[in-house]
Design an enzyme around this catalytic site. Structure first.
Site, short mmCIF file in Angstrom:
data_model
loop_
_atom_site.label_atom_id
_atom_site.label_comp_id
_atom_site.label_asym_id
_atom_site.label_seq_id
_atom_site.Cartn_x
_atom_site.Cartn_y
_atom_site.Cartn_z
N ASP A 28 -8.27 4.20 -7.80
CA ASP A 28 -6.92 3.76 -7.41
C ASP A 28 -6.12 4.93 -6.82
O ASP A 28 -5.26 5.52 -7.47
CB ASP A 28 -6.20 3.19 -8.64
CG ASP A 28 -4.88 2.53 -8.28
OD1 ASP A 28 -4.64 2.30 -7.08
OD2 ASP A 28 -4.08 2.24 -9.21
N GLY A 61 6.96 0.21 -11.21
CA GLY A 61 7.79 0.98 -10.30
C GLY A 61 7.44 2.45 -10.30
O GLY A 61 7.82 3.17 -9.39
N HIS A 70 -3.35 0.59 -5.24
CA HIS A 70 -2.87 -0.77 -5.52
C HIS A 70 -1.47 -1.00 -4.94
O HIS A 70 -1.02 -2.15 -4.83
CB HIS A 70 -2.90 -1.08 -7.03
CG HIS A 70 -1.79 -0.49 -7.83
ND1 HIS A 70 -1.95 0.65 -8.59
CD2 HIS A 70 -0.50 -0.88 -8.01
CE1 HIS A 70 -0.81 0.93 -9.21
NE2 HIS A 70 0.07 0.02 -8.87
N SER A 115 4.27 3.35 -10.37
CA SER A 115 2.94 3.40 -9.76
C SER A 115 2.92 4.31 -8.54
O SER A 115 3.84 4.32 -7.72
CB SER A 115 2.51 2.00 -9.34
OG SER A 115 2.29 1.19 -10.46
N GLY A 116 1.82 5.07 -8.42
CA GLY A 116 1.67 5.96 -7.29
C GLY A 116 2.30 7.32 -7.48
O GLY A 116 2.03 8.25 -6.72
#
Length: 833
Positions: A690, A782, A638, A784-785
């Site tokens: 994801d 922030g 995402h 994310s990932g």
């Protein structure tokens, strides 16, 4: 049994003469018959020679055993020690071992040590000699080594005899040995020397340095920073300061092997290595932003580096300075309605042999509430401790904001440390409260902690001692446990004994079309024998009639063997037979040695070297990622979906590796991207699948702050309540701004069935849940990932990728992460990693 009893016997009473006498009794009618007996005579000669050879062999064997093997039954034991000479004054020449003054006094000390050991018949028998290593002030303190050669069976007895003799001299204020003019000494301390410090296989090197005035001296491991420190070595630094001062040792760089059984540094409050004055033994990596700092009790200190046969690390660099002991606040009187105090030198290591007392007084009529935001005091049998109001002693590592309440307006707090094993200490705050209302508008737990009234009987242990959940009457929306606890209804029949007495798991069954796992988890019947471990205990793949072929959920060896074992990679066992499951294991090693993660706090430089900060070019941080090789990163799909900005294009991004603080990007390694590969089945509406891969435009070089995290195998399973760590620069609260310094927090894996109920059925098998269901700790915008890291066999594995959540850190709303083991085959297909 005699060792000779097991073989052929030799009887000393018989001789060659006996043999001759026996022959004369043989009947012989004529000389020719007698001549036919010459054959047996030759046999007798041969037998005699054999017997003689056996005797000689026996004698040689006994001599060999006596002079060689018997030698191996003796141990070399070295005892290091110190004593105070009360009838001598220190002179500067005593610092120089080559001076006549040093050698003369050393000879006297060695002579009197021999006299001292002669008081014990056992020690006299095995004593070899003593060597004086150094002198220091006060009046004169002598540091020495004493050698003994001890039979194996007598080792414990000699240890006890040395201890008893030392105690005798230590307990006597001043002990004088008979001859006139000899030394008078007391305060004798002795420790057996660790055998690793005098191994014949290691070379020994010693340095001496004296810090004077306000100057700083530098010590560093041999070869630092240009080459590895030497293997198979013992290196000692005898450090001194001026009389009346204490020494402060601060390691700017510290990077040794992770395993202290291989290489280690020891710091002593002494000039010889005595365990009674051992402050710490350290190995691994410690960040310069949180350095190791030690303070001595007087003007001497010893640093010892011991290495094995592999010296492949840069080593250390440290600064040595001297300080006045009274420069460190220790105790005092504290008044007012609130205040704070801390152990000397906090958050660095406190000094040994320290006693501090704080006398706290709040306004009359009020009581005192004491909190410890941080508490790390050595746990060696509570030898170091904090004692409050003369009651029980606190030691070890306590929970954040551990609280103690008093029952008067006065309170004494005493901090004590003995002569060895120090820690970082504590910080404390105090405040006054009304005796009649210790928790205004709050519920008071049995441990005196205060929590919100709404937390009473809500199914969560908010007090920490479960007192808020005892004797509860549950409403219809809660499970009424037989033990009087209440639990949220979504815990019903989730395969986990949440009540503690099994109430929530009674009379449970799976729906039609579902398979019941051995742990009572329910999964779709279609998942039975599909080659994937959908039950967390793997029971859906047991007893299957077909042979399981290699799938993404198994580990495929280089020899094409399939391994279905959980977590087979880098576990120290060659499951494949060709070693391929134990290759490529240079990953997941935390750079920081002894991180104490508690949740929602700053990480330390190099603590999570696989963490990456993804920026839009010339703009701020947007997402996180994880290093898995010199060229490849893992992040969330995402993060790379086009919006007003072309996030899917490699040219949009720049990646910062080795970054700690967002304001200091110039200290990090910047890379651009060559390609981005989002998972082809990513669903932007449900966040299923994801995950995305990023290839850097050029390979990076690993360092202390840049290292890969280990990838799990497709068989890896993370169980409910397993501890995991999240890191990132995301918002520190819902709706807030991003963090400047990299943040870390510890959360726990949450049962998939429970999580699916909490998240209204939105969880797929490619997602996993983690968090703290009481709220307060979570990933946020922030993050994310970024990585969800799992520790196994001293390595960190990329268990998950930060994906989505319902707000941030809300109660009963865990964070949702991409389940990386489900994508292990896809990652290998695309990256070769």
């Amino acid at each position: 049994m005699d060792p000779m009893d097991g073989g052929m016997r030799y009887t000393p009473g018989r001789s060659d003469k006996d043999w001759d006498q026996g022959v004369t009794f043989l009947p012989a009618s004529d000389n020719k018959k007698l001549e036919k007996k010459r054959g047996p005579a030759r046999v007798r000669v041969i037998v005699g020679l054999v017997i003689l050879a056996a005797v000689l062999a026996l004698i040689v064997g006994v001599l060999v055993w006596h002079f060689h093997f018997r030698k191996d039954l003796n141990l070399q034991k070295i005892y290091t020690g110190s004593l105070r000479i009360t009838n001598q004054a220190f002179v500067n020449e005593y610092e120089n071992p080559d001076s006549a003054e040093f050698q003369d006094l050393a000879k006297q000390v060695s002579s009197q040590l021999k006299l001292m050991y002669s008081e014990s018949p056992l020690l006299t028998k095995y004593y070899v000699g003593s060597r004086v290593q150094a002198f220091s002030e006060g009046s004169v303190i002598a540091y020495y080594e004493s050698d003994f050669t001890v039979p194996v069976g007598q080792a414990a007895a000699v240890d006890q005899a040395v201890s008893d003799l030392t105690n005798t001299y230590s307990s006597t204020k001043s002990r004088r040995i008979a001859n006139q003019g000899v030394l008078i000494f007391d305060h004798v301390v002795t420790s057996v020397l660790d055998t690793r410090l005098f191994s014949n296989a290691r070379t020994n090197t010693r340095f001496s340095q004296h810090t004077r005035g306000t100057a700083e001296e530098i010590i560093k491991s041999p070869g630092f920073p240009d080459s590895p420190y030497p293997p198979n070595s013992v290196v000692q630094w005898q450090l001194r300061g001026d009389q009346g001062f204490a020494l402060k040792l601060s390691f700017d760089t510290f990077n040794l092997e992770q395993n202290c059984a291989n290489d280690f540094v020891r710091v002593y409050d002494s000039l010889v290595p005595m365990d009674k004055f051992l402050l710490a033994e350290k190995c691994g990596y410690y960040s310069p932003s949180d350095p190791l700092t030690f303070i001595s009790t007087r003007n001497v200190m010893l640093v010892t580096l011991v290495t094995n046969d592999n010296g492949n690390y840069p080593g250390f660099r440290a600064r040595v300075s001297q300080i006045k002991r009274d420069e460190l606040p220790c105790g005092g009187t504290l008044t007012g309605s609130s205040g704070n105090f801390q152990s000397p030198n906090f958050p660095n290591y406190y000094s040994p042999n320290t006693t501090c007392q704080w006398n706290i007084e709040v306004p009359a009529g009020k009581f005192i509430k004491l909190k410890f935001p941080k508490f790390m005091v050595s746990t060696e049998s509570c030898a170091d401790y904090v004692q409050i109001a003369g009651k029980s002693k606190l030691c070890g590592q306590l929970a954040t904001n551990y609280m103690v309440t008093g029952n008067s307006s006065k309170m004494t707090v005493v901090f004590y440390s003995d002569s060895s094993y120090v820690d970082r200490g504590f910080s404390a705050t105090y405040e006054a409260y009304e005796p009649t209302d210790p928790c205004p508008e709050m519920y008071q737990c049995e441990n005196k902690r205060c929590v919100k009234p709404t937390m009473r009987c809500d199914g969560w242990n908010d007090c920490g001692d479960s007192s808020d959940e005892k004797k509860c009457q549950c409403d219809s929306s809660m499970i009424q446990c037989k033990n009087s606890f209440c639990k949220p209804m979504f815990f019903l029949c989730d395969g986990v004994n949440d009540c503690g007495d099994g109430t929530d798991e009674i009379n449970c069954g799976c729906k039609t079309g579902e398979f019941k796992c051995s742990n009572d988890q329910c999964i779709s019947e279609k998942m039975k024998c599909d080659g994937n471990r959908d039950c967390t205990d793997g029971s859906d793949e047991e007893g299957c009639s077909r042979e399981m072929s290699c799938t993404v959920s198994t580990f495929t060896c280089n020899n094409n063997k399939c391994i279905t074992k959980n977590n087979p990679q880098c576990d120290g066992q060659d499951d494949c037979g060709d070693g391929s499951d134990e290759s490529n294991c240079n990953c997941g090693k935390k750079a920081f040695k002894s991180s104490r993660v508690v949740g929602g706090e700053d990480a330390v430089v190099g603590e999570f070297p696989w963490q990456v900060s993804l920026h839009i070019k010339n703009m701020a941080h947007v997402c996180g990622a994880s290093i898995i090789s010199e060229r490849w990163l893992v992040t969330a799909a995402h993060c790379v979906q086009d919006d007003k900005i072309k996030y899917s294009q490699p040219s949009t991004w720049e990646a910062y590796l080795g970054l700690h603080t967002q304001k200091d990007k110039q200290t990090a390694t910047k890379r651009f991207l060559k390609q981005i590969i989002p998972h082809p089945s990513y669903n932007p509406y449900t966040y299923d699948n994801d995950i995305a891969l990023m290839e850097l435009d050029s390979a990076v070089t690993y360092s202390d702050t840049i290292r890969p995290i280990c990838l799990p195998s497709g068989t890896d399973v993370y169980n409910s309540s397993d501890s995991v760590i999240i890191t990132g620069w995301g918002a520190t609260r819902e709706g807030g701004s991003g963090a400047i310094v990299l943040q870390k927090a510890r959360v726990r894996i949450i049962n998939g069935t429970t999580c699916d109920k909490l998240m209204s059925g939105q969880i797929t098998s490619r997602m996993m849940c983690a968090g703290v269901l009481t709220g307060g700790v979570d990933a946020c915008q922030g993050d994310s990932g970024g990585p969800l890291a799992y520790l196994s066999s001293e390595r960190m594995y990329l268990a998950g990728v930060v994906s989505w959540g319902d707000g941030c850190a809300r109660k009963n709303k865990p964070g949702i992460y991409t389940n990386v083991p489900k994508f292990r085959g896809w990652i290998k297909e695309k990256t070769g990693v």
